[in-house]
Design a protein around this motif. Structure first.
Motif, PDB file in Angstrom:
ATOM      1  N   ALA A 110       0.816  -1.216   0.000  1.00  0.00           N
ATOM      2  CA  ALA A 110       0.000   0.000   0.000  1.00  0.00           C
ATOM      3  C   ALA A 110       0.849   1.266   0.000  1.00  0.00           C
ATOM      4  CB  ALA A 110      -0.936   0.002   1.203  1.00  0.00           C
ATOM      5  N   ASP A 111       2.125   1.145   0.382  1.00  0.00           N
ATOM      6  CA  ASP A 111       3.018   2.304   0.407  1.00  0.00           C
ATOM      7  C   ASP A 111       3.789   2.481  -0.904  1.00  0.00           C
ATOM      8  OD1 ASP A 111       2.327   2.832   3.057  1.00  0.00           O
ATOM      9  OD2 ASP A 111       3.872   1.457   3.820  1.00  0.00           O
ATOM     10  N   VAL A 112       3.702   1.496  -1.788  1.00  0.00           N
ATOM     11  CA  VAL A 112       4.395   1.600  -3.082  1.00  0.00           C
ATOM     12  C   VAL A 112       3.762   2.743  -3.877  1.00  0.00           C
ATOM     13  CG1 VAL A 112       4.882   0.433  -5.262  1.00  0.00           C
ATOM     14  CG2 VAL A 112       4.991  -0.845  -3.111  1.00  0.00           C
ATOM     15  N   PRO A 113       4.556   3.706  -4.339  1.00  0.00           N
ATOM     16  CA  PRO A 113       3.981   4.873  -5.015  1.00  0.00           C
ATOM     17  C   PRO A 113       3.308   4.512  -6.335  1.00  0.00           C
ATOM     18  CG  PRO A 113       6.372   4.873  -5.221  1.00  0.00           C
ATOM     19  CD  PRO A 113       6.032   3.783  -4.253  1.00  0.00           C
ATOM     20  N   VAL A 114       2.265   5.248  -6.650  1.00  0.00           N
ATOM     21  CA  VAL A 114       1.553   5.063  -7.917  1.00  0.00           C
ATOM     22  C   VAL A 114       2.325   5.776  -9.020  1.00  0.00           C
ATOM     23  CG1 VAL A 114      -0.579   5.569  -9.178  1.00  0.00           C
ATOM     24  CG2 VAL A 114      -0.670   4.795  -6.787  1.00  0.00           C
ATOM     25  N   MET A 115       2.515   5.088 -10.102  1.00  0.00           N
ATOM     26  CA  MET A 115       3.306   5.592 -11.221  1.00  0.00           C
ATOM     27  C   MET A 115       2.385   6.272 -12.234  1.00  0.00           C
ATOM     28  SD  MET A 115       5.861   3.289 -13.572  1.00  0.00           S
ATOM     29  CE  MET A 115       7.053   3.092 -12.223  1.00  0.00           C
TER      30      MET A 115
END
Length: 436
Positions: free
Chosen positions: A68-73
């Motif tokens: 959930a912390d992985v940034p949206v590209m």
């Protein structure tokens, strides 16, 4: 002869290995499928953090411990030279497939897929087409697409069409005279399916309706019609099925990630959960439950050449409450629609034709951030764009020449550089709009 498989093998795409993996994934039982998805997404995330400098800066290890912390590209994040974004070990064209997005969202960029990931995408397409009796190895396609008009690009596409059992119907001119020629080709050829831009096939369907013709009656071998790249409205679908005489299927995909969803025999949009992980997020990047509308965000689970991790494709949709991890269903998609250009000489040009125009201004440097094209009069077009600098004389001449080649001659083209472009309420850009 299995032409589909042969064409991929000749270009060093390992289709046999891809089809074997696809079968193995499809054999995973429902109760273990979540474990498969989460394991594969963590694996591809770890690979790019370790092997891709661009992604390591985009997603520092300490900030990406939880999914959930992985940034949206965003697409804007990818508008920089491809060499800056490629993974270690995949710098050669021998190891990667390199392509350009259509720019239908107004935000074009160049992308790469490793050859296995690209083969896996094609294995998925062939698997879905077989749901409806279509085999890419032997079924002849009537292809309603554009085609590059430069000599090299044109020859290259025609060779690919011949090998891939596709016969091209050039959509750059959809006058009644041209569509009469289309009709004659269907009379003389045993096509099994139609594939192409929604707007072009819809215009052909309206032509058939005016002639009181049902296409399957003159081409009995026809089984289905598959539309892509533009939204298909229900009323248009009804008209198309009446005039074509075959089911009309929705295909949802994107060149940079492959097949996203495909319609089955029960008229359900089945989301590709084998080599993609599809999420629906709200405006704060929170994961939404099934049944809630939000942004379509996609992770390519096997593309090692280039990170496509939590990639915001620019569409809004809903995953049905009936969805599961193995069988997600797309309940609703707010896709991209394109108007049609009408010229003074009677020529009719689908808005997707401007894809071939925009290819002339897509550069690897990523200096053109966004653009939209508007038809303001029968002979006039306006191109608004976001860039660091104004178009120079050579760029203007290049774009003008492309419009003359693909759209028509004696057209006026005005250019206007802006800091930002007006967007719809959903935050998307519409690449082409006609005010006529």
């Amino acid at each position: 002869m299995k032409w589909f498989r042969l064409s991929l093998q000749l270009n060093n795409f390992p289709i046999n290995r891809a089809e074997e993996l696809l079968h193995q994934i499809q054999e995973i039982p429902e109760h273990k499928y979540r474990e498969y998805l989460e394991g594969q997404r963590e694996s591809i995330l770890k690979f790019h953090i370790e092997n891709n400098e661009f992604y390591r800066q985009f997603c520092p290890t300490q900030n990406c411990k939880n999914w959930a912390d992985v940034p949206v590209m965003k697409k804007a994040d990818l508008q920089q030279p491809l060499q800056n974004r490629i993974s270690k070990g995949f710098s050669s064209r021998k190891t990667t497939y390199v392509g350009k997005t259509s720019g239908s969202s107004g935000q074009p960029f160049i992308f790469a897929k490793d050859r296995f990931a690209h083969a896996l995408s094609w294995a998925g397409f062939n698997n879905r087409y077989r749901w409806h009796g279509i085999d890419l190895n032997k079924s002849l396609q009537a292809r309603f697409y554009g085609i590059p008009l430069d000599f090299y690009g044109n020859v290259q596409e025609r060779v690919k069409d011949r090998i891939s059992l596709r016969r091209r119907f050039n959509i750059f001119n959809l006058s009644d005279e041209k569509m009469q020629n289309f009709l004659q080709r269907f009379k003389n050829t045993k096509f099994e399916y139609i594939n192409g831009y929604t707007s072009a096939i819809l215009l052909f369907s309206k032509f058939l309706k005016n002639k009181s013709i049902i296409l399957k009656e003159i081409c009995p071998s026809l089984k289905v019609c598959i539309v892509t790249s533009e939204r298909l409205f229900e009323n248009d679908k009804i008209l198309m099925e009446e005039t074509l005489g075959v089911p009309v299927l929705n295909e949802y995909g994107a060149s940079e990630v492959g097949l996203i969803a495909f319609e089955n025999r029960e008229k359900e949009w089945i989301v590709n959960s084998e080599d993609l992980y599809v999420e629906i997020l709200d405006e704060h990047n929170n994961i939404l439950p099934f049944g809630k509308e939000g942004r379509v965000v996609i992770t390519s689970l096997y593309n090692k050449a280039h990170p496509m991790i939590r990639y915001d494709i620019g569409d809004t949709g809903i995953l049905s409450e009936e969805s599961s991890f193995k069988h997600p269903k797309l309940q609703k998609l707010i896709g991209r629609t394109n108007d049609i250009a009408h010229l003074a000489n009677g020529k009719i040009v689908p808005g997707l034709t401007f894809y071939y125009v925009t290819k002339t201004i897509i550069t690897d440097a990523g200096d053109i951030k966004e653009f939209v094209i508007t038809q303001t009069a029968m002979d006039s077009f306006k191109i608004e764009y976001v860039s660091e600098t104004d178009f120079d004389k050579n760029q203007v001449q290049k774009i003008t020449a492309a419009i003359q080649k693909y759209v028509g001659k004696d057209l006026k083209v005005n250019f206007e550089r802006k800091h930002t472009l007006q967007r719809s309420k959903s935050g998307k850009l519409k690449q082409f709009t006609s005010l006529i």
